[in-house]
Design a protein around this motif. Structure first.
Motif, PDB file in Angstrom:
ATOM      1  N   THR A 128      -0.634 -46.215 -12.771  1.00  0.00           N
ATOM      2  CA  THR A 128      -1.097 -46.852 -11.534  1.00  0.00           C
ATOM      3  C   THR A 128      -2.510 -47.417 -11.640  1.00  0.00           C
ATOM      4  N   SER A 129      -3.092 -47.352 -12.826  1.00  0.00           N
ATOM      5  CA  SER A 129      -4.462 -47.834 -13.001  1.00  0.00           C
ATOM      6  C   SER A 129      -4.487 -49.337 -13.264  1.00  0.00           C
ATOM      7  N   ASN A 130      -5.462 -50.000 -12.674  1.00  0.00           N
ATOM      8  CA  ASN A 130      -5.678 -51.426 -12.935  1.00  0.00           C
ATOM      9  C   ASN A 130      -6.751 -51.654 -13.994  1.00  0.00           C
ATOM     10  N   PRO A 156      -8.294 -52.439 -17.318  1.00  0.00           N
ATOM     11  CA  PRO A 156      -7.732 -53.183 -18.461  1.00  0.00           C
ATOM     12  C   PRO A 156      -7.469 -52.309 -19.680  1.00  0.00           C
ATOM     13  N   LEU A 190      -1.166 -48.460 -22.205  1.00  0.00           N
ATOM     14  CA  LEU A 190       0.159 -48.224 -21.648  1.00  0.00           C
ATOM     15  C   LEU A 190       1.163 -49.266 -22.128  1.00  0.00           C
ATOM     16  N   LYS A 191       0.792 -50.525 -22.087  1.00  0.00           N
ATOM     17  CA  LYS A 191       1.738 -51.581 -22.450  1.00  0.00           C
ATOM     18  C   LYS A 191       2.128 -51.517 -23.924  1.00  0.00           C
ATOM     19  N   ARG A 231      -4.294 -50.269 -19.014  1.00  0.00           N
ATOM     20  CA  ARG A 231      -3.120 -51.143 -19.084  1.00  0.00           C
ATOM     21  C   ARG A 231      -2.799 -51.524 -20.530  1.00  0.00           C
ATOM     22  N   LYS A 232      -3.826 -51.731 -21.327  1.00  0.00           N
ATOM     23  CA  LYS A 232      -3.626 -52.096 -22.729  1.00  0.00           C
ATOM     24  C   LYS A 232      -2.930 -50.973 -23.490  1.00  0.00           C
ATOM     25  N   GLU A 277       7.662 -56.974 -16.410  1.00  0.00           N
ATOM     26  CA  GLU A 277       6.647 -57.223 -17.433  1.00  0.00           C
ATOM     27  C   GLU A 277       7.208 -57.076 -18.845  1.00  0.00           C
ATOM     28  N   HIS A 337       5.519 -51.241 -13.328  1.00  0.00           N
ATOM     29  CA  HIS A 337       5.285 -52.446 -14.134  1.00  0.00           C
ATOM     30  C   HIS A 337       6.594 -53.210 -14.327  1.00  0.00           C
TER      31      HIS A 337
END
Length: 381
Positions: free
Chosen positions: A288-290, A292, A298-299, A295-296, A344, A341
């Motif tokens: 749930t974090s925005n 960067p 996690l993705k 997100r990097k 995505e 997500h």
């Protein structure tokens, strides 16, 4: 004989259709599924040693005669209860029972263990004399979960917001006093880790919780939470870069500007340096974090998982399966992450990991059941 044969075939078809309908209802009615899973979890795992106290039983096979309470499970219990209250399935008294148990089982620090803190003692259980004992030392993850649950409770029950925020601030202060390494800028794994401990520079990757850190920074006004957030995310990025999989280990040795996985059996198991029972929570913690960096990391992990035929309960950092079986405690955090997500490139994981909801919640495994309920409450919307 022919009649019996066809009769049994007919009965079998009816049973299969009925089972299919039940599974379809479970998977297509998220509110029903969420409520059912929460209530099953609450009835199965939540115990009440006193009328005004509750804890989550973590014992093997959910043995109610020999229960075990952990600060980790206390935090999960409080988070789940406040989330259920948001949906109208739990109330403030349910939550306060967890609060009361935590307050009754706080840890002490000091040379003579003379100073009471707001940190929770990491474990309680019956000893061989059938006395309920309170193990010394804390576990950081449980304390952070409890602090977050209190912050959520302040919003859920505004009449008592001052009380819950006060408790959260006291707990936050003690986390930063006794579970924080100012040299690395990161949280330690518990108050038992002091400057002269060989674990002073140890980081548990599942303790990286950016949303919670920023919530506590805002709640307390203490800038050290922002330092913790930035530092621990930086170290997670360092670990993610080590392999094309992006997988991170359960534990890592860190400095102010670097991180490396621990060796097998450095802490507790041969999988300490693998993506195992602790690191499996990382996707849930980052989802749930925005930020960067979050997100990097996690993705990259989700990209690896999306190319797997099926997800098993543990991997080496290079992507080799450690076991052949699946586990809800690994699949639930992935489902939770993907649910935040969608669209995505990882939607195949949303479909494949949904298997955890196609069968009744286990009554024999606290960890699997608890992470599944958390994924259901916040991932099935």
């Amino acid at each position: 004989m022919k009649l019996n044969k066809y009769t049994w075939i007919f009965v079998g078809l009816i049973a299969a259709v009925y089972l299919g309908i039940l599974i379809w209802v479970r998977l297509t009615n998220p509110v029903y599924l969420q409520k059912n899973m929460y209530q099953t979890w609450e009835n199965s795992y939540v115990m009440h040693p006193k009328s005004d106290q509750s804890f989550v039983n973590t014992s093997k096979n959910n043995d109610h005669q020999n229960p075990v309470a952990l600060s980790e499970s206390q935090g999960y219990g409080m988070l789940i209860t406040v989330r259920a209250a948001q949906k109208g399935w739990a109330n403030q008294k349910d939550f306060d029972r967890f609060v009361n148990y935590w307050l009754a089982h706080r840890d002490y620090v000091g040379d003579q263990r003379q100073t009471e803190t707001y940190l929770m003692s990491w474990r309680q259980y019956y000893n061989r004399h059938h006395q309920w004992v309170n193990d010394i030392n804390s576990a950081t993850d449980g304390d952070v979960y409890i602090a977050m649950a209190l912050a959520l409770a302040a919003k859920q029950w505004p009449k008592d917001a001052t009380y819950y925020r006060s408790l959260a601030k006291n707990l936050s202060d003690d986390i930063l006093s006794y579970e924080y390494n100012p040299q690395t800028g990161a949280l330690t794994v518990g108050d038992w880790v002091t400057r002269d401990s060989k674990y002073w520079q140890l980081m548990r990757t599942s303790d990286v919780m950016p949303d919670i850190f920023m919530t506590l920074a805002k709640l307390t006004g203490d800038s050290r939470w922002r330092t913790v957030n930035n530092t621990m995310l930086d170290r997670l990025v360092d670990l993610s870069r080590l392999h094309h999989t992006g997988l991170v280990p359960d534990f890592a040795w860190i400095t102010r500007d670097a991180a490396k996985p621990v060796k097998p059996n450095a802490i507790s198991t041969k999988y300490d340096g693998d993506y195992s029972a602790n690191a499996c929570r990382v996707p849930m913690m980052l989802a749930t974090s925005n930020n960067p960096k979050a997100r990097k990391v996690l993705k990259k992990m989700l990209r690896f998982f999306s190319h797997q035929q099926y997800i098993t309960a543990g991997y080496s950092l290079s992507g080799k399966r450690l076991v052949k079986y699946q586990s809800a405690s690994f699949s639930a955090p992935i489902f939770f992450a993907v649910s935040h997500h969608r669209g995505e490139g990882y939607d195949n994981l949303f479909d494949s990991q949904k298997y955890i909801f196609s069968k009744p919640l286990t009554h024999k495994n606290y960890y699997d059941a608890t992470l599944t309920v958390m994924a259901a409450l916040e991932g099935l919307n």
